[in-house]
Design an enzyme around this catalytic site. Sequence first.
Site, PDB file in Angstrom:
ATOM      1  N   ARG A   1       0.957  14.372  12.937  1.00 32.89           N
ATOM      2  CA  ARG A   1       1.332  14.146  11.515  1.00 32.89           C
ATOM      3  C   ARG A   1       1.355  15.459  10.723  1.00 32.89           C
ATOM      4  NH1 ARG A   1      -1.157   8.670   9.249  1.00 32.89           N
ATOM      5  NH2 ARG A   1       0.884   8.551   8.237  1.00 32.89           N
TER       6      ARG A   1
ATOM      7  N   ASP B   1       5.358   0.309  11.823  1.00 32.83           N
ATOM      8  CA  ASP B   1       4.137  -0.391  11.378  1.00 32.83           C
ATOM      9  C   ASP B   1       4.152  -1.870  11.748  1.00 32.83           C
ATOM     10  OD1 ASP B   1       4.861   1.656   8.790  1.00 32.83           O
ATOM     11  OD2 ASP B   1       2.933   1.865   9.803  1.00 32.83           O
TER      12      ASP B   1
ATOM     13  N   CYS C   1      -4.167   7.777   9.291  1.00 32.30           N
ATOM     14  CA  CYS C   1      -4.447   7.214  10.619  1.00 32.30           C
ATOM     15  C   CYS C   1      -4.101   8.199  11.732  1.00 32.30           C
ATOM     16  CB  CYS C   1      -3.667   5.919  10.786  1.00 32.30           C
ATOM     17  SG  CYS C   1      -4.238   4.650   9.649  1.00 32.30           S
TER      18      CYS C   1
ATOM     19  N   ARG D   1      -9.121  -0.411   3.567  1.00 33.01           N
ATOM     20  CA  ARG D   1      -8.356   0.681   2.954  1.00 33.01           C
ATOM     21  C   ARG D   1      -6.921   0.225   2.658  1.00 33.01           C
ATOM     22  NH1 ARG D   1      -6.296   5.310   6.420  1.00 33.01           N
ATOM     23  NH2 ARG D   1      -4.443   5.481   5.109  1.00 33.01           N
TER      24      ARG D   1
ATOM     25  N   LYS E   1       0.838  -1.208   0.000  1.00 30.17           N
ATOM     26  CA  LYS E   1       0.000   0.000   0.000  1.00 30.17           C
ATOM     27  C   LYS E   1       0.874   1.259   0.000  1.00 30.17           C
ATOM     28  CE  LYS E   1      -1.646   1.966   3.945  1.00 30.17           C
ATOM     29  NZ  LYS E   1      -1.394   3.407   3.990  1.00 30.17           N
ATOM     30  N   ASN E   2       1.913   1.263   0.839  1.00 30.64           N
ATOM     31  CA  ASN E   2       2.698   2.487   1.012  1.00 30.64           C
ATOM     32  C   ASN E   2       3.721   2.720  -0.097  1.00 30.64           C
ATOM     33  OD1 ASN E   2       1.220   2.985   3.204  1.00 30.64           O
ATOM     34  ND2 ASN E   2       2.781   2.412   4.700  1.00 30.64           N
TER      35      ASN E   2
HETATM   36  C1  EPZ Z   1       4.587   6.825   6.003  1.00 30.60           C
HETATM   37  O1  EPZ Z   1       3.883   7.863   6.656  1.00 30.60           O
HETATM   38  C2  EPZ Z   1       3.632   5.633   5.981  1.00 30.60           C
HETATM   39  N1  EPZ Z   1       2.423   6.012   5.274  1.00 30.60           N
HETATM   40  C3  EPZ Z   1       3.298   5.225   7.416  1.00 30.60           C
HETATM   41  O2  EPZ Z   1       2.432   4.093   7.378  1.00 30.60           O
HETATM   42  C4  EPZ Z   1       4.591   4.829   8.114  1.00 30.60           C
HETATM   43  O3  EPZ Z   1       4.315   4.464   9.447  1.00 30.60           O
HETATM   44  C5  EPZ Z   1       5.544   6.041   8.081  1.00 30.60           C
HETATM   45  O4  EPZ Z   1       5.776   6.446   6.717  1.00 30.60           O
HETATM   46  C6  EPZ Z   1       6.880   5.739   8.723  1.00 30.60           C
HETATM   47  O5  EPZ Z   1       7.485   4.668   8.075  1.00 30.60           O
HETATM   48  C7  EPZ Z   1       2.435   6.059   3.906  1.00 30.60           C
HETATM   49  O6  EPZ Z   1       3.435   5.813   3.265  1.00 30.60           O
HETATM   50  C8  EPZ Z   1       1.148   6.431   3.248  1.00 30.60           C
HETATM   51  P1  EPZ Z   1       6.814  10.157   8.055  1.00 30.60           P
HETATM   52  P2  EPZ Z   1       4.467   9.371   6.628  1.00 30.60           P
HETATM   53  O7  EPZ Z   1       6.738  11.418   7.272  1.00 30.60           O
HETATM   54  O8  EPZ Z   1       5.176   9.602   5.366  1.00 30.60           O
HETATM   55  C9  EPZ Z   1       6.996  13.421  11.507  1.00 30.60           C
HETATM   56  C10 EPZ Z   1       0.322   3.059   7.520  1.00 30.60           C
HETATM   57  O9  EPZ Z   1      -0.450   2.603   8.371  1.00 30.60           O
HETATM   58  N2  EPZ Z   1       6.870  14.438  10.452  1.00 30.60           N
HETATM   59  O10 EPZ Z   1       8.000   9.267   7.914  1.00 30.60           O
HETATM   60  O11 EPZ Z   1       3.366  10.284   6.998  1.00 30.60           O
HETATM   61  C11 EPZ Z   1       5.716  12.633  11.687  1.00 30.60           C
HETATM   62  O12 EPZ Z   1       4.794  13.329  12.493  1.00 30.60           O
HETATM   63  C12 EPZ Z   1       1.089   4.336   7.808  1.00 30.60           C
HETATM   64  O13 EPZ Z   1       0.498   2.566   6.385  1.00 30.60           O
HETATM   65  C13 EPZ Z   1       6.880  15.795  10.796  1.00 30.60           C
HETATM   66  O14 EPZ Z   1       6.993  16.142  11.959  1.00 30.60           O
HETATM   67  O15 EPZ Z   1       5.518   9.282   7.840  1.00 30.60           O
HETATM   68  C14 EPZ Z   1       6.196  11.356  12.326  1.00 30.60           C
HETATM   69  O16 EPZ Z   1       6.375  11.567  13.719  1.00 30.60           O
HETATM   70  C15 EPZ Z   1       1.015   4.732   9.260  1.00 30.60           C
HETATM   71  N3  EPZ Z   1       6.743  16.720   9.810  1.00 30.60           N
HETATM   72  C16 EPZ Z   1       7.565  11.138  11.686  1.00 30.60           C
HETATM   73  O17 EPZ Z   1       7.963  12.417  11.148  1.00 30.60           O
HETATM   74  C17 EPZ Z   1       6.599  16.364   8.485  1.00 30.60           C
HETATM   75  O18 EPZ Z   1       6.493  17.262   7.623  1.00 30.60           O
HETATM   76  C18 EPZ Z   1       7.550  10.115  10.566  1.00 30.60           C
HETATM   77  O19 EPZ Z   1       6.637  10.549   9.607  1.00 30.60           O
HETATM   78  C19 EPZ Z   1       6.593  14.995   8.153  1.00 30.60           C
HETATM   79  C20 EPZ Z   1       6.735  14.050   9.148  1.00 30.60           C
END
Ligand code: EPZ
Length: 435
Positions: A122, A306, A117, A414, A22-23
């Site tokens: 986020r 995850d 989620c 989803r 999915k991701n």
């Molecule tokens: C991706 O989310 C995945 N989703 C998530 O899977 C996964 O857990 C995550 O990466 C980490 O591997 C998709 O790919 C659609 P991040 P993403 O940006 O990109 C902070 C699932 O169930 N952050 O790596 O949103 C954020 O708050 C989902 O499939 C900021 O602060 O994750 C978090 O604490 C859950 N500011 C950390 O970084 C930003 O601008 C990691 O977020 C961006 C992120």
Amino acid sequence: MKYYRIEGAHPLTGSIKVSGAKNFLSKCIVASLLTEEPCVISNVSRIGDVQVTLDMCASIGSSIEWMNDSTIKISTPRMTTHKVPIEFSGINRIPVLLMGPLLHRMGKAEVPLLGGCDIGPRPIDFHINALKTLGAEVELTDTKYKTVATHMVGAMISLPFPSVGTTETILLTACMAKGTTVIQNAAIEPEIIDLIIILQKMGAIIAVDVDRTIIIEGVDRLRGFTHKALTDRIEVASWACAAIATNGDIFVEGAEQTGMMTFLNTLRKIGGEYEVFEDGIRFYSTGEPLVPIFLETDVHPGFMTDWQQPFVILMTQAHGLSVIHETVYENRFGYTNELTKMGAVIQLYKQCLGGKPCRFLHRDFFHSCVINGKTHLKGIEMTIPDLRAGFSYIIAALIAEGTSVVKGVEYIERGYESIAEKAAGLGARFDVIDS
Ligand code: EPZ
């Protein structure tokens, strides 16, 4: 209303095929917007998140054809608008990724606010700062992001945290910016590497250097691609935990060892076993008692955030105290409340119960967890709070004595393809009730 009725305490045995990730799939689809040429993607999962992403692309001019049950051809010879409709607001993380392709092809973009989620605030500040550094003006209104860029210029971007989404936003934007972009402290998950592979197929020049550095030399145009999506290593981990927790034996066709190494090490440490074959991985219980563990989630190649949810369920069946420190998301243990109603003994802490540097130190987030096992779980009625916790509730229901009713299954659908069928095929007493 649709819900699952699951009768637990039956070992899961047999073989299932893991679906496309999915991701990765949603980002692969977005990458196709960078060219006028047709792109063919195989191993596409029939899940809500893919469909929503395809609908978003169609709303700005893409034409999509399902060539067979799991292969799509997507073509966007011209974009019909720079405005992604507001009805896509609050659904998933994808709208922000559309900004790069829209800016390159239309010079401007309007995308709705993100969803996804509820596992923490986020924010997308890293994404917005990166787009501004690459030359875009970005305005946030109460319903959308509006961006304009006459041209995009390569830049040095150092990420405060190896954000998957931000790394993707930069890759999808910098690949056709003028000049070179360097991402420091980039995410390097397998799904990111596969996105780079696609962009390279399209004509991009992208190098993954040491120390989480990615170097992108902008090119003028990109062409179509054909690509088979990698399989979902999060789904694999969930079936693995289900196999061990139910004293079962499951062969997961399509599981790839490379992206699962840390998970496989951890599984073996707690007493689960596995066997790697060319076409998949067999996960099985040895019948020996499971051993508790100290575990910290991290970005790749660490233990994936995850994977945490199904693993917590598994650790309720280990003899002793397990400690898990979640360092990626602030609020990713909320689902454990329902598990304690089933009989699990779980305590959450605001403290960092681990040694890894953590952004949540002294921040009042319950991001550490202690699990006291082995506990006898009883079936209950539960409502899924988010996607990954949802599969974990299914695993808990499959372990528990008696029958569980699992509501909120739209979350599951989803992100996971044919869960009910796959579980039933492994011997689970699993009914889908659509009342
Ligand atoms: C991706 O989310 C995945 N989703 C998530 O899977 C996964 O857990 C995550 O990466 C980490 O591997 C998709 O790919 C659609 P991040 P993403 O940006 O990109 C902070 C699932 O169930 N952050 O790596 O949103 C954020 O708050 C989902 O499939 C900021 O602060 O994750 C978090 O604490 C859950 N500011 C950390 O970084 C930003 O601008 C990691 O977020 C961006 C992120």
